[in-house]
Write a protein that holds these residues in place. Structure first.
Motif, PDB file in Angstrom:
ATOM      1  N   ASN A 257       0.806  -1.219   0.000  1.00  0.00           N
ATOM      2  CA  ASN A 257       0.000   0.000   0.000  1.00  0.00           C
ATOM      3  C   ASN A 257       0.838   1.267   0.000  1.00  0.00           C
ATOM      4  OD1 ASN A 257      -2.818  -0.958   0.028  1.00  0.00           O
ATOM      5  ND2 ASN A 257      -2.172  -1.982   1.912  1.00  0.00           N
ATOM      6  N   HIS A 260       1.612   1.605  -3.765  1.00  0.00           N
ATOM      7  CA  HIS A 260       0.323   1.920  -4.398  1.00  0.00           C
ATOM      8  C   HIS A 260      -0.027   3.392  -4.172  1.00  0.00           C
ATOM      9  CE1 HIS A 260      -3.976   2.017  -5.265  1.00  0.00           C
ATOM     10  NE2 HIS A 260      -4.191   2.431  -4.023  1.00  0.00           N
ATOM     11  N   THR A 261       0.164   3.866  -2.949  1.00  0.00           N
ATOM     12  CA  THR A 261      -0.136   5.273  -2.629  1.00  0.00           C
ATOM     13  C   THR A 261       0.712   6.212  -3.463  1.00  0.00           C
ATOM     14  OG1 THR A 261      -0.895   4.790  -0.377  1.00  0.00           O
ATOM     15  CG2 THR A 261      -0.061   7.012  -0.789  1.00  0.00           C
ATOM     16  N   ASP A 285      -5.484   5.871   1.767  1.00  0.00           N
ATOM     17  CA  ASP A 285      -5.415   4.517   2.338  1.00  0.00           C
ATOM     18  C   ASP A 285      -4.653   4.493   3.659  1.00  0.00           C
ATOM     19  OD1 ASP A 285      -6.880   3.289   0.370  1.00  0.00           O
ATOM     20  OD2 ASP A 285      -5.161   2.521  -0.756  1.00  0.00           O
ATOM     21  N   LYS A 288      -5.196   1.705   6.305  1.00  0.00           N
ATOM     22  CA  LYS A 288      -5.200   0.284   5.948  1.00  0.00           C
ATOM     23  C   LYS A 288      -4.421  -0.601   6.928  1.00  0.00           C
ATOM     24  CE  LYS A 288      -6.622  -0.194   1.180  1.00  0.00           C
ATOM     25  NZ  LYS A 288      -6.274  -0.662  -0.182  1.00  0.00           N
TER      26      LYS A 288
END
Length: 472
Positions: A257, A260-261, A285, A288
């Motif tokens: 993540n 991804h961010t 996010d 998460k």
């Protein structure tokens, strides 16, 4: 090398040179303005250093400009003149030394060499002479020109000492690298990694200012990767480093993540220069790690991360000394709503759900959709096209509902004051309940966004609660 021809294009340099000559001051233009000449970047800020009193030189230049206003900062020994489109700062050459627990230097008068020694990076230590005998000559003791050609960030002196003395320079190194797409020289980067703990003596405000500049660079993920791999990000923004990592259980894995961010941030940056929309990408996010759960059949889930993330936004802004104003509320709203549009793709979705999103997103709907589109980071092109097509359909449905019902940013047709007046009530929970019930009725389509229908419902709700109208 001599750059007199370039300096002669701007009359301000001739006026500074003549003023310095009349006062017998050795004078140079230095720093970012010189760097940006060679990078062909626009720059309106001119830093002038002289061996002597910068304030005295500024006042002499102001006279030649027709008594231009001089702003003096006596505590710093500097002065500023606004000359048309230019902002010129004057300072006397100085040498600096530091105490261990402060980045505020002990300042003494010095030579040009002393002043260049104290500069943060070689590309910011170059100077052009404004002295009559060698006007336009480049003074580049640390080969800043070579580093510009090599697109490399390097400190003039020992990087360990440079960053320990003033730890904000570590943030500046990464900020410049991100803005200019430069590499950081290996020994310089190693020194950042060795001195990350020193950033604790720097104010949160100064750190946030540099971080925002990184976020606003063309490809901000590059700056964040440098912050991450150096260890600085863990010091200044641990919530973001907590996103890093992939866990595998029963052969099932979730995506990293953190990276991804960064991809979402870059995607947003391609379509918007809005700092706060970029912050929404960074934080979308953020919860998460706290909501991660593994289910043998479903695999990894992060249920509720959007709501928890929304609640985390004010805490993060407060801790990082970011503004607790409408910009924070904008980021919080987008974090909280970022999963809602994709859920509206289904054929069976109700107009009520569409109205609620329109109402809650309001004027920020376009920004929300930009974030949602940016959130699609799959490497499967077919899947990406399908998701983007789905968002097109969501936007079409939202436009249809808004055209019919006009609920975007709507105000309830009956106000709290009208409810209190009609039933002779004081501010209370009952008033809020009636007002909310009217709003919900509009959003659910049980009544139109119309005063007459809302007024009739208000009476009905009041009677159900045993209220007596004061008058009709």
């Amino acid at each position: 090398m001599n750059y007199a021809t370039f300096l002669e294009k701007n009359k301000i340099f001739a006026q500074i040179s003549e003023s310095a000559e009349s006062l017998g001051l050795e004078t140079y233009v230095i720093g970012g303005f010189v760097r940006d000449i060679f990078l062909k970047r626009p720059s309106k800020d001119i830093d002038v250093v002289c061996v002597g009193s910068g304030i005295k030189l500024a006042r002499e230049v102001a006279k030649r400009l027709g008594d231009a206003k001089v702003t003096v900062f006596k505590n710093f020994g500097t002065a500023m003149i606004n000359a048309g489109e230019w902002e010129v700062e004057f300072v006397g050459a100085r040498r600096e030394s530091y105490n261990r627990d402060s980045r505020k230097p002990i300042v003494e008068d010095g030579t040009l060499q002393d002043d260049q020694n104290r500069r943060d990076f070689t590309i910011n230590a170059m100077a052009l002479s404004l002295n009559k005998e060698n006007f336009g000559d480049l003074i580049d003791p640390f080969d800043g020109m070579e580093d510009l050609r090599d697109m490399t960030m390097k400190t003039p002196l020992d990087p360990g000492i440079t960053f320990s003395d003033d730890p904000l320079r570590m943030m500046r190194a990464i900020r410049f690298a991100s803005q200019l797409s430069f590499d950081i020289e290996p020994d310089t980067f190693a020194a950042i990694s060795e001195n990350t703990h020193r950033i604790r003596i720097v104010s949160k405000e100064r750190i946030a200012d540099e971080l925002n500049k990184i976020i606003l660079s063309k490809t901000p993920s590059y700056g964040f990767k440098l912050l991450f791999h150096s260890g600085l990000l863990k010091e200044i923004f641990p919530e973001m480093t907590n996103l890093h990592g992939v866990e595998v259980r029963n052969g099932k894995r979730h995506k990293d993540n953190f990276f991804h961010t960064l991809q979402v941030l870059d995607n947003v940056s391609e379509v918007s220069d809005d700092l706060w929309l970029r912050w929404a990408a960074i934080l979308h996010d953020i919860a998460k790690p706290q909501t991660k759960r593994f289910h043998p059949k479903a695999g990894w889930t992060f249920h509720g991360h959007e709501d928890l993330g929304g609640r985390m936004v004010p805490k993060i802004f407060r801790k990082m000394k970011l503004p607790l104003n409408d910009n924070m509320k904008f980021v919080q709203k987008l974090v909280r709503l970022h999963l809602r549009p994709i859920a509206l793709v289904k054929e069976t979705i109700t107009d009520s759900a569409l109205r609620r999103l329109l109402f809650e997103a309001g004027d920020d709907l376009e920004s929300l959709m930009k974030l949602c589109r940016a959130d699609i980071t799959s490497k499967n092109d077919k899947k990406v096209k399908q998701y983007l097509s789905n968002f097109d359909e969501v936007e079409r449905k939202l436009e249809d509902v808004e055209a019919r019902d006009q609920v975007r940013n709507f105000q309830p047709p009956v106000t709290g004051e009208q409810i209190m007046e009609f039933f002779d009530l004081k501010p209370s929970r009952t008033v809020g309940e009636i007002k909310d019930a009217i709003k919900d009725a509009v959003l659910e389509g049980r009544i139109r966004n119309d005063h007459e229908e809302a007024w009739a419902l208000m009476k009905e709700l009041g009677l159900e609660k045993g209220l007596t109208p004061k008058s009709e």
